[in-house]
Scaffold this motif. Structure first.
Motif, short mmCIF file in Angstrom:
data_model
loop_
_atom_site.label_atom_id
_atom_site.label_comp_id
_atom_site.label_asym_id
_atom_site.label_seq_id
_atom_site.Cartn_x
_atom_site.Cartn_y
_atom_site.Cartn_z
N THR A 4 4.25 -10.19 -15.41
CA THR A 4 3.33 -9.33 -16.15
C THR A 4 2.29 -8.63 -15.28
O THR A 4 1.75 -7.59 -15.67
CB THR A 4 2.61 -10.12 -17.26
N ASP A 5 2.01 -9.17 -14.10
CA ASP A 5 1.05 -8.51 -13.22
C ASP A 5 1.55 -7.13 -12.81
O ASP A 5 0.75 -6.27 -12.42
CB ASP A 5 0.77 -9.37 -11.98
N ILE A 6 2.86 -6.94 -12.91
CA ILE A 6 3.45 -5.62 -12.65
C ILE A 6 3.76 -4.90 -13.96
O ILE A 6 3.34 -3.77 -14.17
CB ILE A 6 4.73 -5.75 -11.80
N THR A 7 4.48 -5.56 -14.85
CA THR A 7 4.99 -4.86 -16.04
C THR A 7 3.90 -4.47 -17.03
O THR A 7 4.08 -3.54 -17.81
CB THR A 7 6.05 -5.70 -16.75
N LEU A 8 2.79 -5.18 -17.04
CA LEU A 8 1.68 -4.83 -17.93
C LEU A 8 0.59 -4.04 -17.23
O LEU A 8 -0.44 -3.72 -17.82
CB LEU A 8 1.09 -6.10 -18.56
N PRO A 31 2.28 0.40 -12.36
CA PRO A 31 3.19 -0.57 -11.75
C PRO A 31 3.58 -0.24 -10.31
O PRO A 31 3.73 -1.14 -9.49
CB PRO A 31 4.42 -0.53 -12.67
N GLU A 32 3.73 1.06 -10.02
CA GLU A 32 4.12 1.43 -8.65
C GLU A 32 3.08 0.99 -7.62
O GLU A 32 3.42 0.40 -6.59
CB GLU A 32 4.35 2.95 -8.56
N THR A 33 1.82 1.28 -7.91
CA THR A 33 0.76 0.88 -7.00
C THR A 33 0.68 -0.64 -6.90
O THR A 33 0.44 -1.19 -5.82
CB THR A 33 -0.59 1.46 -7.46
N GLN A 34 0.90 -1.32 -8.01
CA GLN A 34 0.83 -2.78 -8.00
C GLN A 34 1.95 -3.38 -7.16
O GLN A 34 1.73 -4.37 -6.45
CB GLN A 34 0.88 -3.33 -9.43
N VAL A 35 3.14 -2.81 -7.21
CA VAL A 35 4.23 -3.27 -6.35
C VAL A 35 3.85 -3.09 -4.89
O VAL A 35 4.10 -3.97 -4.04
CB VAL A 35 5.54 -2.52 -6.67
N LYS A 36 3.24 -1.98 -4.57
CA LYS A 36 2.82 -1.75 -3.18
C LYS A 36 1.78 -2.78 -2.75
O LYS A 36 1.81 -3.26 -1.61
CB LYS A 36 2.28 -0.33 -3.03
N ARG A 37 0.87 -3.14 -3.66
CA ARG A 37 -0.10 -4.19 -3.34
C ARG A 37 0.60 -5.51 -3.06
O ARG A 37 0.25 -6.25 -2.13
CB ARG A 37 -1.09 -4.35 -4.49
N TRP A 38 1.59 -5.81 -3.88
CA TRP A 38 2.35 -7.05 -3.68
C TRP A 38 3.11 -7.03 -2.36
O TRP A 38 3.17 -8.05 -1.65
CB TRP A 38 3.32 -7.27 -4.85
N ARG A 39 3.69 -5.91 -2.03
CA ARG A 39 4.40 -5.82 -0.76
C ARG A 39 3.42 -6.06 0.40
O ARG A 39 3.74 -6.74 1.36
CB ARG A 39 5.08 -4.45 -0.61
N ASP A 40 2.24 -5.50 0.30
CA ASP A 40 1.25 -5.66 1.36
C ASP A 40 0.82 -7.12 1.51
O ASP A 40 0.64 -7.60 2.63
CB ASP A 40 0.01 -4.79 1.08
N VAL A 41 0.64 -7.82 0.39
CA VAL A 41 0.12 -9.18 0.44
C VAL A 41 1.20 -10.19 0.81
O VAL A 41 0.90 -11.30 1.27
CB VAL A 41 -0.58 -9.56 -0.88
#
Length: 202
Positions: free
Chosen positions: A179-183, A187-197
C-alpha cells in the motif's frame, strides 16, 4: 541460492506492472484475489511476459497450478496454501518457492520445504487484510534471521520507505511493500524512493 532484489513490491493486476516495471523493479509478486479463473490465467501469463521483457523475477501468489501451466518459475504460498499445494509437483516443475510465516510452528513447517525465501509479517500493523497476528516488530526479524541463516528473509506488513532501513538493520534481506506504493498519490515517485533506499544493500 539465487540472490533476490531487496525491493519486493506486490501488485494485484498487470496494470501496475505495465506502469511501474519500467522504473527498474527486479522482483515483483502478482497477488490477485477472488478473480475468475480465465482472468487469473490471462493475468498470470501477461505478467510472465511483462516481467521477462523487463528482466524482472515474477512471483505468483497462491495459484501454483496456473504458474506451472504458464511456465512461471516462482510461487509464493501462505500457510493455508501448504495444506493443499503439491510441493513435489512445484519442485518437479523447477519452480522456486517463497513461504509466509508468523510464528515458530509455521517457521518449522516452512523450513521443512527448503524454501527459497521466508517471509515474516506483519512487521508493522497493516491495513491490507485482517490478520490474527499482531505486529511482529523488528526484534522478531532479528530472531528469524538467526534461525534461518542463509535463506533470504522478507519483511512484510506496514512497510514504508522510512521503515526500510530499520528492517534491513534488523536482519531482513528483502522488504516487501504494497500500500505504500498502490495508495500513494504518486506511485512512480514512490517506487523511485524505494529503489534509492534499497540499492545500498545490494
Amino acid at each position: 541460492m539465487m540472490k533476490l532484489d531487496p525491493f519486493y513490491p506486490i501488485f494485484d493486476s498487470t496494470d501496475w506492472l505495465k506502469r511501474l516495471l519500467p522504473l527498474g523493479i527486479k522482483l515483483v509478486q502478482l497477488r490477485i484475489k477472488d478473480a475468475d479463473p480465465a482472468v487469473l490465467q490471462r493475468e498470470i501469463r501477461l505478467a510472465r511476459d511483462l516481467c521477462a521483457a523487463s528482466d524482472c523475477t515474477l512471483v505468483v501468489n497462491d495459484y501454483w497450478e496456473m504458474a506451472i501451466d504458464a511456465g512461471c518459475d516462482f510461487v509464493h504460498l501462505g500457510q493455508e496454501d501448504l495444506d493443499t499445494a503439491d510441493i513435489a509437483a512445484i519442485r518437479r516443475a523447477d519452480i522456486r518457492l517463497g513461504l509466509s510465516t508468523h510464528d515458530h510452528a509455521e517457521l518449522d513447517r516452512a523450513l521443512s520445504f527448503a524454501p527459497d525465501y521466508i517471509a515474516l509479517g506483519p512487521v508493522y500493523p497493516t491495513i491490507l487484510k485482517k490478520m490474527k497476528w499482531h505486529q511482529q516488530g523488528l526484534e522478531k526479524l532479528t530472531e528469524w534471521k538467526g534461525l534461518i541463516g542463509g535463506i533470504p528473509l522478507v519483511a512484510i506488513g506496514g512497510m514504508r520507505v522510512d521503515r526500510a532501513e530499520g528492517a534491513f538493520a534488523a536482519g531482513a534481506d528483502i522488504v516487501s511493500v504494497v500500500t505504500d506504493i498502490t495508495l500513494n498519490s504518486d506511485p512512480e515517485t514512490q517506487v523511485k524512493r524505494w529503489r534509492d533506499v534499497t540499492r545500498p544493500v545490494q
